[in-house]
Design a protein around this motif. Structure first.
Motif, PDB file in Angstrom:
ATOM      1  N   LEU A 186       0.850  -1.189   0.000  1.00  0.00           N
ATOM      2  CA  LEU A 186       0.000   0.000   0.000  1.00  0.00           C
ATOM      3  C   LEU A 186       0.887   1.241   0.000  1.00  0.00           C
ATOM      4  O   LEU A 186       1.700   1.427   0.899  1.00  0.00           O
ATOM      5  N   GLY A 187       0.698   2.095  -1.001  1.00  0.00           N
ATOM      6  CA  GLY A 187       1.498   3.308  -1.108  1.00  0.00           C
ATOM      7  C   GLY A 187       1.112   4.354  -0.087  1.00  0.00           C
ATOM      8  O   GLY A 187       0.053   4.290   0.554  1.00  0.00           O
ATOM      9  N   GLU A 188       1.958   5.353   0.025  1.00  0.00           N
ATOM     10  CA  GLU A 188       1.770   6.454   0.961  1.00  0.00           C
ATOM     11  C   GLU A 188       0.373   7.054   0.849  1.00  0.00           C
ATOM     12  O   GLU A 188      -0.144   7.277  -0.244  1.00  0.00           O
ATOM     13  N   GLY A 189      -0.269   7.298   1.997  1.00  0.00           N
ATOM     14  CA  GLY A 189      -1.540   7.991   2.056  1.00  0.00           C
ATOM     15  C   GLY A 189      -2.748   7.196   1.582  1.00  0.00           C
ATOM     16  O   GLY A 189      -3.834   7.743   1.468  1.00  0.00           O
ATOM     17  N   THR A 190      -2.570   5.913   1.329  1.00  0.00           N
ATOM     18  CA  THR A 190      -3.687   5.074   0.875  1.00  0.00           C
ATOM     19  C   THR A 190      -4.727   4.953   1.977  1.00  0.00           C
ATOM     20  O   THR A 190      -4.400   4.910   3.158  1.00  0.00           O
ATOM     21  N   ARG A 191      -6.003   4.886   1.575  1.00  0.00           N
ATOM     22  CA  ARG A 191      -7.122   4.722   2.509  1.00  0.00           C
ATOM     23  C   ARG A 191      -7.909   3.484   2.103  1.00  0.00           C
ATOM     24  O   ARG A 191      -8.356   3.374   0.965  1.00  0.00           O
ATOM     25  N   ILE A 192      -8.094   2.569   3.057  1.00  0.00           N
ATOM     26  CA  ILE A 192      -8.860   1.341   2.832  1.00  0.00           C
ATOM     27  C   ILE A 192     -10.139   1.450   3.646  1.00  0.00           C
ATOM     28  O   ILE A 192     -10.102   1.511   4.870  1.00  0.00           O
ATOM     29  N   GLY A 193     -11.291   1.465   2.974  1.00  0.00           N
ATOM     30  CA  GLY A 193     -12.580   1.669   3.622  1.00  0.00           C
ATOM     31  C   GLY A 193     -13.111   0.448   4.348  1.00  0.00           C
ATOM     32  O   GLY A 193     -12.539  -0.645   4.304  1.00  0.00           O
ATOM     33  N   ALA A 194     -14.236   0.632   4.992  1.00  0.00           N
ATOM     34  CA  ALA A 194     -14.883  -0.412   5.791  1.00  0.00           C
ATOM     35  C   ALA A 194     -15.264  -1.610   4.924  1.00  0.00           C
ATOM     36  O   ALA A 194     -15.733  -1.453   3.801  1.00  0.00           O
ATOM     37  N   HIS A 195     -15.046  -2.771   5.444  1.00  0.00           N
ATOM     38  CA  HIS A 195     -15.446  -4.047   4.846  1.00  0.00           C
ATOM     39  C   HIS A 195     -14.799  -4.325   3.485  1.00  0.00           C
ATOM     40  O   HIS A 195     -15.339  -5.108   2.703  1.00  0.00           O
ATOM     41  N   CYS A 196     -13.670  -3.689   3.204  1.00  0.00           N
ATOM     42  CA  CYS A 196     -12.928  -4.016   1.979  1.00  0.00           C
ATOM     43  C   CYS A 196     -12.215  -5.348   2.186  1.00  0.00           C
ATOM     44  O   CYS A 196     -11.822  -5.690   3.301  1.00  0.00           O
ATOM     45  N   SER A 197     -12.055  -6.101   1.088  1.00  0.00           N
ATOM     46  CA  SER A 197     -11.332  -7.373   1.125  1.00  0.00           C
ATOM     47  C   SER A 197     -10.220  -7.328   0.096  1.00  0.00           C
ATOM     48  O   SER A 197     -10.480  -7.114  -1.086  1.00  0.00           O
ATOM     49  N   LEU A 198      -8.987  -7.519   0.549  1.00  0.00           N
ATOM     50  CA  LEU A 198      -7.838  -7.590  -0.345  1.00  0.00           C
ATOM     51  C   LEU A 198      -7.246  -8.984  -0.201  1.00  0.00           C
ATOM     52  O   LEU A 198      -6.656  -9.312   0.835  1.00  0.00           O
TER      53      LEU A 198
END
Length: 190
Positions: free
Chosen positions: A72-84
């Motif tokens: 994950l690059g700088e300043g990335t935002r991962i929201g609620a209930h995301c699946s990676l």
């Protein structure tokens, strides 16, 4: 078929009693342990393996698989209930700087193959890297499939399905949904 069924409202006393009795139900505690276990193996244990730049923010409800293959690059935002879900092998998910994932985004580097017999869950998997550029916004409920490449500055609309290459600064949205019917207006005859 029963018609004219309405949801019944409960009084404050009825809602309080429901709360009280739910606290005495051992099934609730059993379920809580399952939720804690899920959070532990899909978030808490995995998050420490993610390679991430500074100022990355990850929702506590996001889930990860094979996080050693996620960057994950700088300043990335991962929201609620995301699946990676990175690959079981070496397929990677790479998000550039300042990427933004709205809630419920699914990114997976693997798919089951299905022509080698049954059941599908016992088939080998096909894996491919996913690369997402800088300053990309992925909308609510979008699905990003193996091998996808999304260029810098692109916007992926809510509910979109990405399975190939999206050029830089492109805006992608699903085709308009077809009309499947109409509801009656209040007071309108059947």
């Amino acid at each position: 078929m029963t018609e004219n069924v309405h949801k019944q409202s409960k009084s404050k006393a009825q809602r309080f009693l429901r709360l009280l009795f739910s606290m005495l139900d051992l099934r609730a505690y059993s379920h809580a342990l399952k939720v804690i276990n899920y959070n532990n193996y899909s978030h808490a244990q995995e998050i420490k393996y993610i390679k991430r730049g500074p100022n990355v923010r990850i929702s506590p409800t996001a889930s990860f698989a094979n996080a050693r293959n996620i960057e994950l690059g700088e300043g990335t935002r991962i929201g609620a209930h995301c699946s990676l879900w990175a690959g079981n092998g070496d397929a990677r998910i790479v998000l550039g700087r300042f990427a933004l994932l709205a809630p419920n985004v699914m990114i997976t580097t693997s798919n089951y193959r299905f022509n080698e017999g049954s059941p599908v869950t016992e088939q080998p998997m096909r894996e491919a890297d996913i690369e997402i550029g800088d300053d990309v916004w992925i909308g609510y409920g979008a699905i990003i499939l193996p091998g996808s490449r999304i260029g810098d500055g692109a916007i992926i609309g809510a509910g979109a399905l990405v399975k190939d290459e999206i050029p830089p600064y492109a805006i992608v949205a699903n085709a308009p949904s077809p009309i499947v019917g109409y509801r009656r207006r209040q007071g309108e005859a059947r």
